[in-house]
Design a protein around this motif. Structure first.
Motif, PDB file in Angstrom:
ATOM      1  N   VAL A  37     -15.202  -5.573   0.730  1.00  0.00           N
ATOM      2  CA  VAL A  37     -14.466  -4.703   1.648  1.00  0.00           C
ATOM      3  C   VAL A  37     -13.192  -5.393   2.127  1.00  0.00           C
ATOM      4  N   VAL A  38     -13.235  -6.692   2.356  1.00  0.00           N
ATOM      5  CA  VAL A  38     -12.039  -7.436   2.776  1.00  0.00           C
ATOM      6  C   VAL A  38     -11.033  -7.500   1.641  1.00  0.00           C
ATOM      7  N   LEU A  39     -11.494  -7.738   0.429  1.00  0.00           N
ATOM      8  CA  LEU A  39     -10.587  -7.790  -0.724  1.00  0.00           C
ATOM      9  C   LEU A  39      -9.912  -6.439  -0.962  1.00  0.00           C
ATOM     10  N   ARG A  40     -10.678  -5.351  -0.813  1.00  0.00           N
ATOM     11  CA  ARG A  40     -10.074  -4.019  -0.963  1.00  0.00           C
ATOM     12  C   ARG A  40      -9.030  -3.771   0.108  1.00  0.00           C
ATOM     13  N   TRP A  41      -9.320  -4.192   1.346  1.00  0.00           N
ATOM     14  CA  TRP A  41      -8.378  -4.018   2.440  1.00  0.00           C
ATOM     15  C   TRP A  41      -7.120  -4.843   2.201  1.00  0.00           C
ATOM     16  N   LEU A  42      -7.271  -6.064   1.742  1.00  0.00           N
ATOM     17  CA  LEU A  42      -6.121  -6.932   1.475  1.00  0.00           C
ATOM     18  C   LEU A  42      -5.246  -6.394   0.339  1.00  0.00           C
ATOM     19  N   ALA A  43      -5.831  -5.640  -0.572  1.00  0.00           N
ATOM     20  CA  ALA A  43      -5.060  -5.086  -1.684  1.00  0.00           C
ATOM     21  C   ALA A  43      -4.016  -4.071  -1.212  1.00  0.00           C
ATOM     22  N   TYR A  44      -4.222  -3.465  -0.036  1.00  0.00           N
ATOM     23  CA  TYR A  44      -3.280  -2.476   0.482  1.00  0.00           C
ATOM     24  C   TYR A  44      -2.100  -3.096   1.231  1.00  0.00           C
ATOM     25  N   ILE A  45      -2.189  -4.344   1.586  1.00  0.00           N
ATOM     26  CA  ILE A  45      -1.138  -4.958   2.403  1.00  0.00           C
ATOM     27  C   ILE A  45       0.227  -4.949   1.718  1.00  0.00           C
ATOM     28  N   PRO A  46       0.369  -5.354   0.448  1.00  0.00           N
ATOM     29  CA  PRO A  46       1.707  -5.302  -0.166  1.00  0.00           C
ATOM     30  C   PRO A  46       2.290  -3.890  -0.194  1.00  0.00           C
ATOM     31  N   VAL A  47       1.456  -2.893  -0.451  1.00  0.00           N
ATOM     32  CA  VAL A  47       1.928  -1.509  -0.485  1.00  0.00           C
ATOM     33  C   VAL A  47       2.406  -1.083   0.896  1.00  0.00           C
ATOM     34  N   CYS A  48       1.681  -1.459   1.924  1.00  0.00           N
ATOM     35  CA  CYS A  48       2.050  -1.093   3.294  1.00  0.00           C
ATOM     36  C   CYS A  48       3.365  -1.746   3.710  1.00  0.00           C
ATOM     37  N   ILE A  49       3.514  -3.016   3.386  1.00  0.00           N
ATOM     38  CA  ILE A  49       4.745  -3.724   3.756  1.00  0.00           C
ATOM     39  C   ILE A  49       5.937  -3.127   3.028  1.00  0.00           C
ATOM     40  N   LEU A  50       5.795  -2.889   1.728  1.00  0.00           N
ATOM     41  CA  LEU A  50       6.894  -2.306   0.963  1.00  0.00           C
ATOM     42  C   LEU A  50       7.227  -0.910   1.465  1.00  0.00           C
ATOM     43  N   SER A  51       6.211  -0.117   1.767  1.00  0.00           N
ATOM     44  CA  SER A  51       6.447   1.235   2.291  1.00  0.00           C
ATOM     45  C   SER A  51       7.183   1.186   3.619  1.00  0.00           C
ATOM     46  N   ALA A  52       6.792   0.276   4.483  1.00  0.00           N
ATOM     47  CA  ALA A  52       7.461   0.155   5.780  1.00  0.00           C
ATOM     48  C   ALA A  52       8.922  -0.239   5.607  1.00  0.00           C
ATOM     49  N   LEU A  53       9.200  -1.157   4.705  1.00  0.00           N
ATOM     50  CA  LEU A  53      10.589  -1.571   4.473  1.00  0.00           C
ATOM     51  C   LEU A  53      11.427  -0.431   3.895  1.00  0.00           C
ATOM     52  N   VAL A  54      10.854   0.294   2.955  1.00  0.00           N
ATOM     53  CA  VAL A  54      11.599   1.387   2.317  1.00  0.00           C
ATOM     54  C   VAL A  54      11.825   2.522   3.308  1.00  0.00           C
ATOM     55  N   LEU A  55      10.788   2.931   4.001  1.00  0.00           N
ATOM     56  CA  LEU A  55      10.935   4.048   4.934  1.00  0.00           C
ATOM     57  C   LEU A  55      11.870   3.702   6.089  1.00  0.00           C
ATOM     58  N   GLU A  56      11.857   2.464   6.524  1.00  0.00           N
ATOM     59  CA  GLU A  56      12.761   2.046   7.601  1.00  0.00           C
ATOM     60  C   GLU A  56      14.218   2.171   7.178  1.00  0.00           C
ATOM     61  N   SER A  57      14.493   1.939   5.898  1.00  0.00           N
ATOM     62  CA  SER A  57      15.877   2.017   5.442  1.00  0.00           C
ATOM     63  C   SER A  57      16.352   3.459   5.251  1.00  0.00           C
ATOM     64  N   LEU A  58      15.441   4.413   5.249  1.00  0.00           N
ATOM     65  CA  LEU A  58      15.824   5.811   5.041  1.00  0.00           C
ATOM     66  C   LEU A  58      16.293   6.499   6.313  1.00  0.00           C
ATOM     67  N   PHE A  59      16.022   5.907   7.461  1.00  0.00           N
ATOM     68  CA  PHE A  59      16.368   6.527   8.733  1.00  0.00           C
ATOM     69  C   PHE A  59      17.432   5.726   9.455  1.00  0.00           C
TER      70      PHE A  59
END
Length: 107
Positions: A37-59
């Motif tokens: 469960v921890v490994l699955r949760w950690l797998a989402y971290i790069p996607v979340c960080i990249l999404s936050a960076l991309v979405l922040e630049s759109l506004f």
């Protein structure tokens, strides 16, 4: 140009302070088997960080209002299409950089 001892020590200290938080987690868990469960949760971290960076630049904040940064949005659309279609990081980055370069050349 000469570098003083204080400046050299400052640079080494900054490097150490930057390096320690990045390496310490790997040193602590290298011999530990983490639960699935921890490994699955950690797998989402790069996607979340990249999404936050991309979405922040759109506004763009203008006073009390938030608007789209239309130039970034125009580059985001073809980049997103290539990302979904090819699932290739290198092709996605190339399309994003080339699209933004073309838009900045035109506008």
């Amino acid at each position: 140009m000469s570098i003083s001892l204080e400046m050299l020590l400052l640079m080494l200290g900054c490097a150490l302070v930057t390096w320690i938080p990045r390496v310490t987690p790997f040193m602590l868990v290298r011999n530990i088997q983490l639960p699935d469960v921890v490994l699955r949760w950690l797998a989402y971290i790069p996607v979340c960080i990249l999404s936050a960076l991309v979405l922040e630049s759109l506004f763009h904040a203008e006073g009390n209002f938030v608007t789209f940064d239309w130039l970034n949005l125009a580059a985001f659309v073809p980049t997103l299409i290539v990302a979904i279609w090819t699932k290739s990081l290198s092709k996605t980055v190339i399309v994003g950089v080339v699209t933004m370069a073309i838009l900045r050349l035109i506008i």
